[in-house]
Design a protein around this motif. Structure first.
Motif, PDB file in Angstrom:
ATOM      1  N   TYR A 180       0.618  -1.264  -0.058  1.00  0.00           N
ATOM      2  CA  TYR A 180       0.363  -0.175   0.540  1.00  0.00           C
ATOM      3  C   TYR A 180       0.715   1.172   0.255  1.00  0.00           C
ATOM      4  O   TYR A 180       0.480   2.026  -0.450  1.00  0.00           O
ATOM      5  CB  TYR A 180      -0.763  -0.428   1.250  1.00  0.00           C
ATOM      6  N   TRP A 184       2.318   4.836  -2.584  1.00  0.00           N
ATOM      7  CA  TRP A 184       2.601   6.445  -2.087  1.00  0.00           C
ATOM      8  C   TRP A 184       3.942   6.869  -3.008  1.00  0.00           C
ATOM      9  O   TRP A 184       4.290   8.131  -3.254  1.00  0.00           O
ATOM     10  CB  TRP A 184       2.877   6.886  -0.609  1.00  0.00           C
ATOM     11  N   ILE A 233      -4.431  11.263  -8.096  1.00  0.00           N
ATOM     12  CA  ILE A 233      -4.643  11.163  -6.482  1.00  0.00           C
ATOM     13  C   ILE A 233      -5.460  10.458  -6.041  1.00  0.00           C
ATOM     14  O   ILE A 233      -4.155   9.119  -5.797  1.00  0.00           O
ATOM     15  CB  ILE A 233      -4.494  12.761  -5.785  1.00  0.00           C
ATOM     16  N   LEU A 234      -6.237  10.354  -6.203  1.00  0.00           N
ATOM     17  CA  LEU A 234      -7.027   8.822  -6.217  1.00  0.00           C
ATOM     18  C   LEU A 234      -6.840   7.958  -7.015  1.00  0.00           C
ATOM     19  O   LEU A 234      -7.598   6.715  -6.805  1.00  0.00           O
ATOM     20  CB  LEU A 234      -8.969   9.242  -5.671  1.00  0.00           C
ATOM     21  N   TYR A 248     -13.954  -0.752  -1.751  1.00  0.00           N
ATOM     22  CA  TYR A 248     -14.487   0.071  -2.861  1.00  0.00           C
ATOM     23  C   TYR A 248     -13.156   1.060  -4.012  1.00  0.00           C
ATOM     24  O   TYR A 248     -13.554   1.904  -4.439  1.00  0.00           O
ATOM     25  CB  TYR A 248     -14.631   1.589  -1.884  1.00  0.00           C
ATOM     26  N   TRP A 249     -11.687   0.310  -3.629  1.00  0.00           N
ATOM     27  CA  TRP A 249     -10.975   0.945  -4.609  1.00  0.00           C
ATOM     28  C   TRP A 249     -11.129   0.455  -5.917  1.00  0.00           C
ATOM     29  O   TRP A 249     -10.095   1.457  -7.135  1.00  0.00           O
ATOM     30  CB  TRP A 249      -9.764   0.349  -3.722  1.00  0.00           C
TER      31      TRP A 249
ATOM     32  N   VAL B  21      -9.370  13.863   0.749  1.00  0.00           N
ATOM     33  CA  VAL B  21      -9.854  12.418   0.592  1.00  0.00           C
ATOM     34  C   VAL B  21      -8.975  10.937   0.491  1.00  0.00           C
ATOM     35  O   VAL B  21      -9.689  10.621   1.167  1.00  0.00           O
ATOM     36  CB  VAL B  21     -10.882  12.562  -0.416  1.00  0.00           C
ATOM     37  N   PHE B  22      -8.439  11.361  -0.142  1.00  0.00           N
ATOM     38  CA  PHE B  22      -7.113  10.541  -0.296  1.00  0.00           C
ATOM     39  C   PHE B  22      -6.271  10.066   1.426  1.00  0.00           C
ATOM     40  O   PHE B  22      -7.038   8.007   1.925  1.00  0.00           O
ATOM     41  CB  PHE B  22      -6.160  10.502  -1.156  1.00  0.00           C
ATOM     42  N   LEU B  23      -6.253  10.737   1.730  1.00  0.00           N
ATOM     43  CA  LEU B  23      -5.652  10.498   3.219  1.00  0.00           C
ATOM     44  C   LEU B  23      -7.275   9.606   4.232  1.00  0.00           C
ATOM     45  O   LEU B  23      -7.065   8.778   4.875  1.00  0.00           O
ATOM     46  CB  LEU B  23      -5.619  12.194   4.063  1.00  0.00           C
ATOM     47  N   LEU B  25      -9.311   7.742   3.028  1.00  0.00           N
ATOM     48  CA  LEU B  25      -9.346   6.234   2.878  1.00  0.00           C
ATOM     49  C   LEU B  25      -7.971   5.725   2.655  1.00  0.00           C
ATOM     50  O   LEU B  25      -8.875   4.303   3.332  1.00  0.00           O
ATOM     51  CB  LEU B  25      -9.707   6.951   1.196  1.00  0.00           C
ATOM     52  N   THR B  26      -7.533   6.422   3.060  1.00  0.00           N
ATOM     53  CA  THR B  26      -5.886   5.206   4.302  1.00  0.00           C
ATOM     54  C   THR B  26      -6.179   4.941   4.997  1.00  0.00           C
ATOM     55  O   THR B  26      -6.257   3.710   5.798  1.00  0.00           O
ATOM     56  CB  THR B  26      -5.239   5.620   3.654  1.00  0.00           C
TER      57      THR B  26
END
Ligand code: HEM
Ligand code: HEM
Ligand SMILES: [Fe+2]
Lengths: 462, 246
Positions: A180, A184, A233-234, A248-249, B21-23, B25-26
């Motif tokens: 995960y 990043w 980002i998403l 949900y990913w 939003v990303f944080l 979801l993380t």
């Protein structure tokens, strides 16, 4: 060249080309291994060749970005670099880290995490190195006489790339979390902050080469990097489909990564439109080739070929196959290698005062390397699709499917040879330019800037 | 038309918003992963196995969870596919298990270390991967190169366990590559009806030294003792008679 200190860029660019050659050698080792010629297995097993190939790629691209920054930041900030000596120290330590890392890979000193194989102790050295670099260019920019959008976006890209290296240094017992946070670094680099760097280099080159008004170019730069982050980002979610992360990913990653090509489409349109508008006024035609080539090929390699396997329905079958390798090659080449080459092609005559950009050699270097890379991508595409079909859909044994696609690696090696010819030509042209000279500072400020376009009022309104 | 400061605002707002939003979801993902990956079962042994996996950069050739090099098989479901006993034997000498094939490094792992690696691979095999790797959706099988396989055996008969009274060696090792009654691997040919093709002596010779019988074959020499070979041959022959008598 406006300032004498911009000369430090040269040694970074030279290093870049040297490391690329080394990378190519390891590429051939792996290409032959895929064809069944693994005579080097006992000395350089595949995993050592692979770690070397991909890490050299990342290191030479970063070296290129650093060289480009040392050139651009003084020019944009309108002052000499804060410290030339520090820049050379930083270069030397970068090379040292690189050499130790590559030697380490051959001795089994590594971390075993794809793309982040550099072992932890060296990671800290990388951090120190990057801090030196950021301090040097950052201080120059802050103390400069002007603060342009191009310079700002470049700095933002460099600083966030440095920050995003940190999550990759955390150790997790769980392979799922390990993976995960590995993304990043890997994804948020290439589909996020590196695009800031790429975009700013692109706009720097377009300003220099087309003479289109800076305001127009920089406005579109904001729009493009805005789209990058809106989707990218998403879009990280396209790596979170199958690694043990929540369902949900599939939705989040699928939708947002499908938008990512828009940013690259933006880069392509941007480059072509500015070239059209400004005309090819600058005599350094080949630098413009690389610049526009970057815009177009980044869309093909990253945007189009990325989109091809980014939807979960497709990715379920292509995930972790040669299809990914196909996309990886053209994306890295199209987006990042070509922009570094564009910077080299533009700055070299400025640094050395020798205008060796016309003639057959630089142009042939451009065409053969790009056609070669497209051929390599094509061969990997055929091999990848065949692998997916045989192994993932028909259920053929892995090794049997690999045997069946062996022949395409022969095609890949032929195309890679053509590619290598292009790189050799580029290197010869590089060497012919000789070393940078201080006199070039004077001569180039006298050089007429490209004429502004004939209808600036209209240009401003677009 | 859009001005430069509007463009900048667009950039800042979207970057900031989506980062948040990303944080978010993380945070949710980090909370959900322990359950989805059965983190409670991540034993110390499996953790040591992951260290071995990392230190030897197995990912430089293999993919795991679909990530890594494309030179060697995807390993997420390898324990399910091959079984622990086979992997243990394989790791002792990979090149002997796949004679003449693409090479894997021969790691001189101790028995403990092999158990660690297998514990790690077992753990990863149970992670909920949303269905990756997908089961092949066209029923056509393929065997290792240079073999006469390709024909997968008949679908397993419901209720019947084709391995019911198989010798341990068969149930733990041979089955990783060979199917009988539709159960087993597809690296080698299905062994249904093998009794019709070979006499007991021929089977014994084959198992004792495949290369001597067929130079260049992909069937490994497993250094089977006389007793084990005897058991296997007897069982394969007996299966043959059952099959034909049915
Ligand atoms: C010119 C000769 C080259 C050859 C023969 C070659 C060959 C290969 C091979 C065989 C792999 C390994 C795939 C696997 O894991 O099985 C690989 C990986 C890779 N190469 Fe190259 N390569 C070459 C040049 C390049 C260049 C110039 C770039 C970048 C612009 C590049 C970028 C990559 C990347 C990013 C990967 C990792 C792909 C992934 O993991 O999905 N290569 N290359
Ligand atoms: C310049 C930008 C890009 C570069 C350099 C790049 C490079 C790469 C590389 C090297 C990988 C392999 C990573 C790994 O397995 O560790 C990869 C994977 C992937 N990329 Fe990109 N990429 C770029 C842009 C994109 C875009 C815009 C998209 C989508 C539209 C995309 C979609 C994907 C997908 C779906 C994967 C996962 C493949 C798999 O499941 O095995 N990429 N990319
Ligand atoms: Fe990505």
């Amino acid at each position: 060249m406006k300032y004498n200190s911009q000369k430090v860029a040269y040694i970074f660019f030279a290093t870049c080309i040297g490391l690329l050659f080394l990378q190519i050698i390891y590429g051939f080792i792996m290409g032959f291994a895929h064809m069944g010629f693994d005579g080097l297995h006992d000395v350089i097993p595949f995993n050592a060749a692979r770690a070397t190939h991909t890490n050299l790629l990342v290191v030479w691209l970063l070296t290129g970005f650093m060289g480009a920054s040392y050139y651009i930041i003084p020019e944009e900030a309108d002052r000499e670099l804060f410290s030339v000596k520090l820049a050379y120290v930083q270069w030397a330590s970068l090379v040292l880290v690189g050499v130790v890392a590559v030697a380490g890979f051959h001795l089994g000193w590594w971390e075993g995490r794809k793309f982040l194989e550099i072992p932890r102790p060296l990671d800290y050295l990388v951090v120190v190195n990057v801090l030196m670099f950021i301090f040097n260019v950052g201080y120059t920019a802050l103390k400069g006489r002007r603060f342009t959008t191009t310079g700002l976006v470049l700095l933002a890209g460099l600083v966030s790339a440095a920050l995003l290296y940190l999550p990759g240094m955390i150790y997790f017992d769980s392979q799922v979390l390990d993976s995960y946070f590995r993304w990043w670094v890997v994804h948020l680099w290439v589909e996020g902050v590196w695009e800031l760097i790429m975009g700013s280099l692109l706009s720097f080159l377009l300003i220099k080469l087309t003479g289109v008004d800076r305001e127009v170019i920089e406005k579109w730069l904001y729009v493009i990097v805005g789209i990058t982050f809106l989707s990218g980002i998403l879009g990280t979610g396209h790596h979170y489909y199958w690694i043990g992360t929540p369902k949900y990913w599939l939705m989040v990653g699928g939708v947002f990564s499908a938008l990512e090509p828009l940013a690259f489409l933006g880069m392509a349109i941007y480059a072509v439109a500015m070239m059209r508008r400004g005309g090819r006024r600058h005599p350094n035609r080949v630098a413009l080739f690389w610049t526009v080539g970057c815009g177009i090929l980044s869309f093909v390699g990253a945007g189009f070929l990325g989109f091809a396997h980014t939807l979960p329905q497709v990715n379920l079958y292509t995930h972790g196959t040669l299809v990914t390798a196909m996309h990886g090659h053209l994306a890295f080449w199209g987006a990042y290698a070509t922009i570094v080459f564009g910077m080299i092609a533009y700055t070299l005559p400025e640094l050395t005062g020798r205008k060796l950009y016309s003639g057959w050699m630089p142009e042939w270097a451009f065409w053969t390397s790009n056609i070669g890379m497209l051929g390599m991508t094509g061969a990997l595409a055929v091999a990848g699709v065949a692998q997916v079909y045989l192994e993932r859909r028909m259920g053929m044994d892995f090794l049997a499917a690999q045997k069946a696609v062996e022949v395409h690696f022969f095609g890949m090696i032929l195309a890679a040879s053509l590619f290598t010819v292009g790189i050799v030509l580029f290197a010869i042209n590089f060497i012919q330019h000789g070393l940078p000279v201080s006199e070039a500072t004077v001569s180039s400020t006298r050089e007429p800037e490209p004429e502004p376009p004939s209808t600036p009022a209209m240009a401003r309104s677009v | 038309m859009l001005s430069k400061s509007q463009a900048r605002t667009f950039f800042i707002v979207f970057t900031g918003g989506f980062s948040l939003v990303f944080l978010g979801l993380t945070v949710d993902t980090v909370r959900a992963v322990p359950e989805r990956s059965h983190e409670a079962e991540l034993s110390d042994r499996a953790k040591r196995g992951k260290r071995l996996w990392d230190e030897n950069n197995c990912m430089g050739c293999h993919t795991l969870l679909g990530e890594g090099g494309y030179y060697a098989p995807e390993l997420t479901k390898v324990v399910e596919r091959r079984g622990a006993a086979w992997i243990d034997l394989f790791l002792q000498d990979p090149q002997q298990m796949f004679p003449g094939q693409r090479k894997m490094v021969k790691y001189d792992f101790t028995a403990e270390e092999r158990r660690d690696v297998i514990a790690f691979l077992t753990w990863i095999g149970e992670v909920d991967t949303n269905g990756f790797p997908a089961p092949p959706d066209m029923t056509l099988s393929g065997a290792a190169p240079g073999t006469n396989a390709g024909q997968i055996a008949a679908a397993p008969k419901p209720g019947a366990d084709p391995l019911a009274n198989a010798p341990t060696m068969f149930r733990t090792v041979c089955v990783a590559c060979h199917a009988v009654g539709g159960v087993g691997g597809n690296t080698g040919p299905s062994l249904d009806g093998v009794a019709d093709r070979y006499t007991a002596e021929a089977l014994d010779q084959w198992l004792a030294d495949p290369q001597a019988v067929k130079p260049g074959t992909a069937m490994p020499n497993l250094n089977l003792s006389d007793d084990v070979r005897g058991e296997l041959v007897a069982w394969l022959r007996a299966r043959g008679t059952q099959e034909t008598s049915r």
